[in-house]
Design a protein around this motif. Sequence first.
Motif, PDB file in Angstrom:
ATOM      1  N   VAL A  67      -1.050   7.037  -6.752  1.00  0.00           N
ATOM      2  CA  VAL A  67      -2.287   6.928  -6.829  1.00  0.00           C
ATOM      3  C   VAL A  67      -2.854   8.078  -6.268  1.00  0.00           C
ATOM      4  O   VAL A  67      -3.799   8.703  -7.408  1.00  0.00           O
ATOM      5  CB  VAL A  67      -2.714   5.529  -5.952  1.00  0.00           C
ATOM      6  CG1 VAL A  67      -4.005   6.071  -6.503  1.00  0.00           C
ATOM      7  CG2 VAL A  67      -2.091   4.447  -6.335  1.00  0.00           C
ATOM      8  N   VAL A  68      -2.486   8.940  -4.513  1.00  0.00           N
ATOM      9  CA  VAL A  68      -2.994   9.616  -4.624  1.00  0.00           C
ATOM     10  C   VAL A  68      -2.531  10.673  -4.761  1.00  0.00           C
ATOM     11  O   VAL A  68      -3.253  11.909  -4.997  1.00  0.00           O
ATOM     12  CB  VAL A  68      -2.849   9.507  -2.804  1.00  0.00           C
ATOM     13  CG1 VAL A  68      -2.590  11.357  -2.237  1.00  0.00           C
ATOM     14  CG2 VAL A  68      -2.585   8.635  -1.667  1.00  0.00           C
ATOM     15  N   ARG A  69      -1.546  11.069  -5.594  1.00  0.00           N
ATOM     16  CA  ARG A  69      -0.861  12.658  -6.602  1.00  0.00           C
ATOM     17  C   ARG A  69      -1.324  12.588  -7.873  1.00  0.00           C
ATOM     18  O   ARG A  69      -1.783  13.830  -7.960  1.00  0.00           O
ATOM     19  CB  ARG A  69       0.678  12.138  -6.422  1.00  0.00           C
ATOM     20  CG  ARG A  69       1.759  13.934  -6.861  1.00  0.00           C
ATOM     21  CD  ARG A  69       3.017  13.201  -6.671  1.00  0.00           C
ATOM     22  NE  ARG A  69       3.480  12.094  -7.234  1.00  0.00           N
ATOM     23  CZ  ARG A  69       4.177  11.106  -5.937  1.00  0.00           C
ATOM     24  NH1 ARG A  69       4.107  12.013  -5.079  1.00  0.00           N
ATOM     25  NH2 ARG A  69       5.037  10.534  -6.852  1.00  0.00           N
ATOM     26  N   ALA A  70      -1.695  11.468  -8.711  1.00  0.00           N
ATOM     27  CA  ALA A  70      -2.848  11.708  -9.486  1.00  0.00           C
ATOM     28  C   ALA A  70      -3.915  11.915  -9.792  1.00  0.00           C
ATOM     29  O   ALA A  70      -3.998  13.087 -10.078  1.00  0.00           O
ATOM     30  CB  ALA A  70      -2.496   9.860  -9.930  1.00  0.00           C
ATOM     31  N   MET A  71      -4.683  11.164  -8.184  1.00  0.00           N
ATOM     32  CA  MET A  71      -5.747  11.817  -8.538  1.00  0.00           C
ATOM     33  C   MET A  71      -5.896  13.150  -8.286  1.00  0.00           C
ATOM     34  O   MET A  71      -6.839  13.709  -8.309  1.00  0.00           O
ATOM     35  CB  MET A  71      -6.817  10.230  -6.842  1.00  0.00           C
ATOM     36  CG  MET A  71      -7.014   9.264  -7.687  1.00  0.00           C
ATOM     37  SD  MET A  71      -6.860   8.212  -6.013  1.00  0.00           S
ATOM     38  CE  MET A  71      -9.200   8.750  -5.708  1.00  0.00           C
ATOM     39  N   LEU A  95       0.517  -1.141  -0.086  1.00  0.00           N
ATOM     40  CA  LEU A  95       0.311   0.246  -0.288  1.00  0.00           C
ATOM     41  C   LEU A  95       1.362   1.385  -0.027  1.00  0.00           C
ATOM     42  O   LEU A  95       0.605   2.426  -0.271  1.00  0.00           O
ATOM     43  CB  LEU A  95      -1.440  -0.127   1.430  1.00  0.00           C
ATOM     44  CG  LEU A  95      -2.157  -0.977   1.196  1.00  0.00           C
ATOM     45  CD1 LEU A  95      -2.910  -1.118   2.815  1.00  0.00           C
ATOM     46  CD2 LEU A  95      -2.955  -0.655   0.096  1.00  0.00           C
ATOM     47  N   GLU A  96       2.040   1.427   0.495  1.00  0.00           N
ATOM     48  CA  GLU A  96       2.658   2.688   0.626  1.00  0.00           C
ATOM     49  C   GLU A  96       3.437   2.892  -0.815  1.00  0.00           C
ATOM     50  O   GLU A  96       2.925   3.957  -1.060  1.00  0.00           O
ATOM     51  CB  GLU A  96       4.449   2.505   2.005  1.00  0.00           C
ATOM     52  CG  GLU A  96       3.854   2.258   3.418  1.00  0.00           C
ATOM     53  CD  GLU A  96       4.657   2.325   3.976  1.00  0.00           C
ATOM     54  OE1 GLU A  96       5.838   2.108   3.047  1.00  0.00           O
ATOM     55  OE2 GLU A  96       4.713   2.269   5.520  1.00  0.00           O
ATOM     56  N   ALA A  97       3.517   1.869  -1.812  1.00  0.00           N
ATOM     57  CA  ALA A  97       4.219   1.499  -2.686  1.00  0.00           C
ATOM     58  C   ALA A  97       3.087   2.650  -4.136  1.00  0.00           C
ATOM     59  O   ALA A  97       3.518   3.386  -4.699  1.00  0.00           O
ATOM     60  CB  ALA A  97       4.847   0.930  -3.798  1.00  0.00           C
ATOM     61  N   LEU A  98       1.219   2.731  -3.490  1.00  0.00           N
ATOM     62  CA  LEU A  98       0.469   3.247  -4.100  1.00  0.00           C
ATOM     63  C   LEU A  98       0.116   4.592  -3.672  1.00  0.00           C
ATOM     64  O   LEU A  98       0.286   5.318  -4.193  1.00  0.00           O
ATOM     65  CB  LEU A  98      -0.585   2.088  -4.316  1.00  0.00           C
ATOM     66  CG  LEU A  98      -0.333   0.673  -5.036  1.00  0.00           C
ATOM     67  CD1 LEU A  98      -1.502   0.118  -4.501  1.00  0.00           C
ATOM     68  CD2 LEU A  98      -0.237   0.813  -6.224  1.00  0.00           C
ATOM     69  N   LEU A  99       0.001   4.122  -1.967  1.00  0.00           N
ATOM     70  CA  LEU A  99      -0.337   5.511  -1.092  1.00  0.00           C
ATOM     71  C   LEU A  99       0.376   6.488  -0.617  1.00  0.00           C
ATOM     72  O   LEU A  99      -0.232   7.511  -0.414  1.00  0.00           O
ATOM     73  CB  LEU A  99      -2.110   4.397   0.106  1.00  0.00           C
ATOM     74  CG  LEU A  99      -2.982   3.628  -0.995  1.00  0.00           C
ATOM     75  CD1 LEU A  99      -3.438   4.119   0.047  1.00  0.00           C
ATOM     76  CD2 LEU A  99      -2.871   4.741  -2.162  1.00  0.00           C
ATOM     77  N   GLY A 100       1.733   6.446  -0.298  1.00  0.00           N
ATOM     78  CA  GLY A 100       2.498   6.726   0.382  1.00  0.00           C
ATOM     79  C   GLY A 100       3.077   6.413   1.549  1.00  0.00           C
ATOM     80  O   GLY A 100       2.729   4.937   1.455  1.00  0.00           O
TER      81      GLY A 100
END
Length: 278
Positions: free
Chosen positions: A101-105, A76-81
């Motif tokens: 993921v969060v940055r792109a959203m 999850l850290e690799a995806l969300l931070g």
Amino acid sequence: MDVDSGRETPLARRGSPRFIADRPHLVDDAEAALRLGKHVLLRGPTGSGKTRLAEALAERLGLEMESVNCSVDLDLEALLGYRTLGIAEGRTVVEYVEGPVVRAMRLGRMLYIDELNVARPEVLPILHGALDHRRRLTNPLTAEVVQAHPNFCVIAAINEGYAGTSPLNEALLNRFVVFDVPYVQGEALAQLIREATALAGAHHVERFVRLSADLVRASEVGELPVEAASIRALLDACDLSTQMPPLRAVRYAVAGKLSDPREQDLVMELASSYFGGA
């Protein structure tokens, strides 16, 4: 040595080649799907140009791209931070650093997820809310609800049937529209070779195009693994052939990537039919 070049060497070139398809509607149709708010899954063998296609679509849409390269270690850290220690007003504080993921959203960027079917299935459900009509997710690292920017879109890529991959679950697959990206062949491949490599001589370009067709056919009937037909590997061989005999170039760039000596021999036998005297 028969060197066929006439251009700058690869060290002098920068950037990646543009995506070229022998099905021109592929790029237009994928762009149309993204503009309609759909998320796109690119399905095709390794080296078929899926990443270049995603880059071309981001350019057409005028979007910056965030990338995730999946592996069995993806978490999850690799995806969300992730959380890290920082200093604020002279005190040590815990800070949150956004993941792709969060940055792109939040910023309305394109999210490119490469080799989606390599990731462990238990990691991927966190994406479901971002990929469906809700277009949001709850970040377990911050408890924040992240609502996607209107421009946010996702392109994922998969190589089916490779070691370490697993079928996508239906809930995730249904959140995409699927485009098959086959190996480019024929005149489109010749154009790609001319644009993306240092190889300039028409007769050698034609021979590499015909060799590629043979490699693709051999992979389709199971005589060679799919990676033997990789266009990426073929382009490497084209570049190398400007500095050494083509047969040696094919050995290094294509046959050398195979572990089975019989498969290596078959690649070289096919190459010899075009470059035996070169």
